[in-house]
Enzyme design. Structure first.
Site, PDB file in Angstrom:
ATOM      1  N   GLU A 138       7.640  -4.654   8.592  1.00 42.54           N
ATOM      2  CA  GLU A 138       8.159  -5.656   9.046  1.00 42.54           C
ATOM      3  C   GLU A 138       7.871  -6.113  10.418  1.00 42.54           C
ATOM      4  OE1 GLU A 138      12.392  -6.599   7.441  1.00 42.54           O
ATOM      5  OE2 GLU A 138      11.951  -4.510   7.621  1.00 42.54           O
TER       6      GLU A 138
ATOM      7  N   ARG B  20      11.121   0.620   4.933  1.00 38.00           N
ATOM      8  CA  ARG B  20      11.778   1.957   4.424  1.00 38.00           C
ATOM      9  C   ARG B  20      10.945   2.910   3.713  1.00 38.00           C
ATOM     10  NH1 ARG B  20      13.879   2.122  -0.278  1.00 38.00           N
ATOM     11  NH2 ARG B  20      15.425   4.018  -0.002  1.00 38.00           N
TER      12      ARG B  20
ATOM     13  N   GLY C  78       0.938  -1.349  -0.005  1.00 40.49           N
ATOM     14  CA  GLY C  78      -0.147   0.001  -0.175  1.00 40.49           C
ATOM     15  C   GLY C  78       0.745   1.331  -0.018  1.00 40.49           C
TER      16      GLY C  78
ATOM     17  N   VAL D 218       6.730   0.520   9.314  1.00 46.65           N
ATOM     18  CA  VAL D 218       6.030  -0.688  10.208  1.00 46.65           C
ATOM     19  C   VAL D 218       5.788  -1.753   9.598  1.00 46.65           C
ATOM     20  CG1 VAL D 218       3.650  -0.150   9.574  1.00 46.65           C
ATOM     21  CG2 VAL D 218       4.131  -0.807  11.772  1.00 46.65           C
TER      22      VAL D 218
ATOM     23  N   ALA E 232       5.971  10.155  10.691  1.00 47.73           N
ATOM     24  CA  ALA E 232       5.839   8.519  10.747  1.00 47.73           C
ATOM     25  C   ALA E 232       7.086   7.890  10.629  1.00 47.73           C
ATOM     26  CB  ALA E 232       4.941   8.254   9.521  1.00 47.73           C
TER      27      ALA E 232
ATOM     28  N   ALA F 145      13.814  -3.232   4.704  1.00 44.30           N
ATOM     29  CA  ALA F 145      13.850  -2.616   5.952  1.00 44.30           C
ATOM     30  C   ALA F 145      13.008  -1.629   6.382  1.00 44.30           C
ATOM     31  CB  ALA F 145      15.246  -1.946   5.848  1.00 44.30           C
TER      32      ALA F 145
END
Lengths: 768, 153
Positions: free
Chosen positions: A716, A518, A478, A714, A711, A516
């Site tokens: 993983e 990212r 997303g 999130v 923000a 990661a």
């Protein structure tokens, strides 16, 4: 200060959801090109053997076959993190999945028939299937360059273990064993390679890292990277599995080159189970100490990683494992050592969490063991040792924001912890238990390359439509929706007026890729920079044109506003720039490079600009007669910095939790003598809808100063700590500590029998 | 020996000539270019290939193509109309039930089949109704909520 936002924090459905809901979206296995051939791969059925002969004569005779290739037909460049893999194996196969030959044919059936018709003779070599045996003197050697079978070692430390031991009142010491797990992407591995008339290569690929992929592929197939275009059609799940190049991909290129036709390779599900990378099996030996008050004193870890027969990213997970060992809670003295050893088992790649599920399973069970030893509640010992915002850990990780304590408080509330802990009995045959675990993970990439950045190009057309071309990729998580929200928010336009293009390296600027956790952070910041530049240009133009002070202007509802007065519509303003004497198009570009650093040779340094924290509580029921563990409820709290898309975030967290539950309870590739014995969903069980527990989620907003709108990543995190929480809950329910995953009924029952909780009836249920 | 068959596909009469060994999924994807239904495993374990046969969900990978002769087949492409997404599809979108989306067509077909048999299913019935369809992204929660949301309408 709180500012009102229209799109940030909202529940915005994924932008491509309508196309997916109607079946319009085309995944790689739905794509074809005119004249396309089908590729199939002939793999080794021996774990370790010398290839004596390959006879392709009968295969070439199969009607519809255009090419049969082996190592002899190509310039077989070595690749991979260990430079120990090839498209086709030259003379030795080192695991059962190894590629020996490939066929391109007009139909999949013909390609399969031809593959079967290839005659291979082998001379078997002694093989290793246990990583412990690989290190024994006299063990068979897989690669002459690595006579000790140990291609990689890692060693990290801070403080002094001796001092940590001296300061300890309690020490726990265990060995934890984690096994192979398959990603089980619903869309199997696939690729479509085609050359144009001038020899340029277009790859329709599922890669998560299109720019690194392009560079690596160029080296493998002997091309200029500039002549390779990577198009990423909608990807049917990745979870890390598409972070590396695997042999089937250059094989498709070689087949396309040899046949001068487009070639598509699509795995079967069985092939996906047998020949795609896995989560890493690991043997983790861990000692943790604490003082009388429960303050952690030291952690001393040794990890033995089964690398399999070749090297992919699985060999690099110690980077992440050591972060959890060194920095999940305050630990003054730490030692971490890891041996990565070759075996003739399948090899592992990267998988959501990247070693952190394994490390957290060990670390968070020992936190519970120490809590019991010093008479503290499991939540209490974690609160006592959790870091604050602004702390730097011994490894040099800087927690700009740290919501770990808030997460622990949240799950205590959500689960009604005290009540749940006191209520274990549920009848003679059933026990209830509740357990907690926390986690630490990178929350804004990891600077393992020279750059961890992402580029963006933003244009606003004459009709007020904004197009963001982002370097980042979407693998279903997303990201494109979050990026569109950021653009819509800054430009004050409806999200329906934002289009995100992220699937073509001929169009998009550079990005490291999806890994990661990212993308929201790095690509989000990049999009934010580009959007702010566009906003400034628009407002500047409006200030000039309406002769009003710039600081009184804002963008809202598709218009330039002066306070509540609507000055002009955005599209009109864009046209007035375009068709004026200035003749200016509204296009901006930005490149965001996070302020993280590459770690030094001793693995010190702030590898990520921000970190994700969470706590999860699992409530379980254990059936004493059968060993069945049921997860009844999971309460999760995640430090997400700031909610960008509440709907997407819930989806990531729920999906991660259920993936973590599968890891805990049922998922295991059964590999015997290097062979995957359960290559199907019938025999490899991922969670299904009826097994899903009640899931409660709370977001902790710590507003990271460098994150887009505060923000952090999130992606993983949600999968990482549930196995530890479940194991702690099973211990709470039964008093039996399980240090191996998965917690299958057989394994649990065995443990219950050994502990004397259940009578041993003499035969396991399977043998009866 | 090829078999001739005629059937109704997404509301229109069609005919085809197929080998007896051909699966319905292959017929739909290869001959009619309806790629919504997916090949996820080919063994009837994942549900990604589900389509409606006489309005009941069947596995496209295990159903022989010839079995649809004289019957009605509806695929995910046939769930929506010219007016747009069906209520079920809209609920999947709004509730966040779609991530990578590969399982979505099969999941919607399973849900549509369930809702036809049981217009107001309980959460437990919904879970059971989706049991044969695997999803690796969402954890099923949003899907269950999506089916409930249709139920609420």
């Amino acid at each position: 200060m709180t500012t009102e936002t229209r799109w940030i924090g909202a529940r915005v459905p994924k932008l491509d959801a309508p196309a997916k809901a109607t079946g319009q979206v085309r995944y790689l296995s739905d794509l074809s090109l005119p004249g396309m051939l089908h590729g199939k791969i002939r793999r080794s059925d021996r774990p370790h053997a010398r290839i004596v002969t390959i006879d392709i004569g009968q295969a070439l005779a199969v009607p519809g076959v255009h090419a049969v290739l082996t190592a002899r037909d190509i310039d077989n460049v070595a690749f991979g993190h260990g430079n120990d893999n090839n498209a086709f194996k030259n003379d030795i196969v080192r695991c059962i999945r190894d590629e020996i030959a490939a066929v391109a044919a007009e139909t999949e059936e013909a390609a399969e028939r031809a593959c079967r018709a290839i005659q291979v003779t082998y001379e078997d070599l002694p093989a290793i299937f246990d990583p412990r045996e690989a290190l024994q003197p006299g063990a068979p050697v897989l690669y002459a360059e690595h006579p000790d079978n140990r291609p990689f070692t890692y060693s990290y430390g801070h403080g002094s273990i001796e001092q940590g031991e001296a300061e300890s009142a309690f020490v726990v010491d265990n060995e934890f064993e984690l096994t192979w797990v398959n990603h089980c992407c619903m869309g199997v591995s696939a690729i479509l390679a085609s050359f144009d008339a001038e020899g340029r290569l277009t790859l329709h690929s599922q890669t998560q890292v299109p720019f690194l992929y392009r560079r690596d592929m160029a080296a493998i197939v002997g091309m200029d990277p500039a002549d390779i275009r990577v198009i990423q059609p909608t990807i049917g799940g990745a979870f890390g599995s598409k972070l590396d190049i695997y042999p089937f991909e250059p094989i498709a290129v070689h087949l396309a080159r040899a046949t001068r036709r487009p070639v598509r390779i699509v795995f079967s599900r069985q092939e996906e189970f047998r020949a795609s990378p896995t989560r890493q099996p690991a043997i983790v030996t861990l000692r943790t100490g604490c003082d009388r008050q429960g303050r952690l004193t030291f952690r001393d870890a040794h990890v033995l990683l089964d690398n399999g027969g070749h090297t992919s990213w699985g060999a690099t997970i110690p980077f992440v494992m050591m972060q959890t060992v060194s920095s999940l809670y305050r630990v003054p003295h730490v030692r971490f050592a890891c041996d990565v050893v070759y075996t003739n088992n399948p090899y592992s790649g990267s998988f959501r969490g990247y070693g952190n599920l394994q490390a957290t399973f060990a670390v968070e069970q020992q936190v519970d063991m120490l809590a019991e030893r010093c008479g503290l509640d499991p939540l209490e010992i974690r609160r006592l040792n959790a870091q604050h915002s602004g702390e730097e850990t011994g490894q040099g990780l800087v927690f700009s924001t740290c919501g770990l304590k808030d997460c622990l408080d949240s799950v205590a509330r959500q689960s009604d912890w005290a009540q749940a802990r006191s209520n274990r009995e549920a009848g003679a045959k059933l026990r209830r238990g509740v357990g907690v675990a926390g986690l630490l993970h990178v929350g804004g990439g990891a600077k393992i390359y020279r750059s961890d950045g992402c580029g963006s190009i933003l244009s606003i057309d004459d009709f007020g439509k904004a197009t963001l071309v982002t370097g980042s990729s979407d693998i279903g998580q997303g990201s494109e929706t979050v990026l569109a929200q950021i653009v819509a928010e800054v430009l004050g336009i409806d999200i329906a007026r934002v289009r995100v293009i992220n699937d073509d390296t001929d169009v998009k600027p550079w990005d490291v890729g999806v890994h990661a956790s990212r993308t929201s952070y790095v690509a989000g910041n990049s999009a934010l920079m580009a959007a702010r530049q566009a906003r400034d240009k628009l407002l500047g133009a409006a200030a000039r044109s309406f002769q009003v002070p710039l600081e009184e202007l804002s963008l809202r509802d598709g218009s330039v506003m002066r306070g509540s007065e609507r000055l002009t519509a955005l599209d009109r303003l864009v046209r007035s720039l375009h068709f004026s004497e200035r003749a200016e198009l509204l296009v901006t570009q930005a490149y965001f490079e996070p302020a993280s650093v590459k770690q030094d040779s001793e693995f010190r340094g702030n590898v990520s600009p921000t970190y994700a924290f969470a706590a999860q509580v699992a409530e379980v029921e254990v059936e004493l007669d059968t060993g069945v563990v049921r997860v009844v409820r999971v309460s999760a709290a995640h430090d997400v910095g700031k909610v960008l898309n509440a709907l997407g975030l819930e989806g990531q967290i729920e999906g991660g939790i259920v993936m973590g539950m599968g890891y805990a309870l049922s998922e295991e590739l059964k590999i015997v003598q290097g062979m995957v014995l359960n290559p199907s969903f019938r025999d490899y069980h991922i969670p299904t809808a009826p097994e899903v527990p009640e899931i409660r989620v709370e977001f902790i907003e710590t507003l990271d100063p460098t994150g887009p709108f505060g923000a952090k990543g999130v992606g993983e995190a949600p999968a990482i700590c549930l196995a530890a929480a479940i194991a702690n809950a099973v211990y709470h329910a039964t008093g039996v500590r399980f240090t191996r995953l998965p917690l299958t009924p057989e394994r649990v029952l065995e443990g219950l029998i050994a502990a004397g909780l259940v009578a041993d009836l003499g035969a396991s249920p399977c043998q009866a | 020996m090829p078999v001739k068959l005629s059937f109704t596909l997404n509301g229109r009469p069609v005919s085809a000539e197929v080998e007896p060994t051909m699966a319905l999924l292959e017929l739909l994807r290869e001959r009619f270019d309806l790629t919504g239904a997916k090949l996820g495993c080919g063994e009837g374990e994942c549900g990604a290939c589900a389509v409606l046969l006489d309005e009941e969900a069947v596995l496209g990978c295990l159903t022989p193509a010839f079995a649809v002769d004289g019957r009605t087949v509806r695929t995910v492409e046939g769930l929506s109309s010219s007016e747009g997404l069906s209520a079920l599809q809209q609920a999947f979108v709004s509730e966040g039930a779609i991530q990578c989306g590969f399982c979505t067509p099969g999941m919607e077909i399973a849900a549509a089949s369930l809702l036809r048999q049981e217009p107001r299913p309980t959460p437990e019935q919904i879970r059971r109704g989706l049991e044969g369809n695997l999803c690796r992204c969402t954890g099923y929660v949003a899907m269950i909520e999506a089916v409930e949301a249709v139920n609420d309408d």
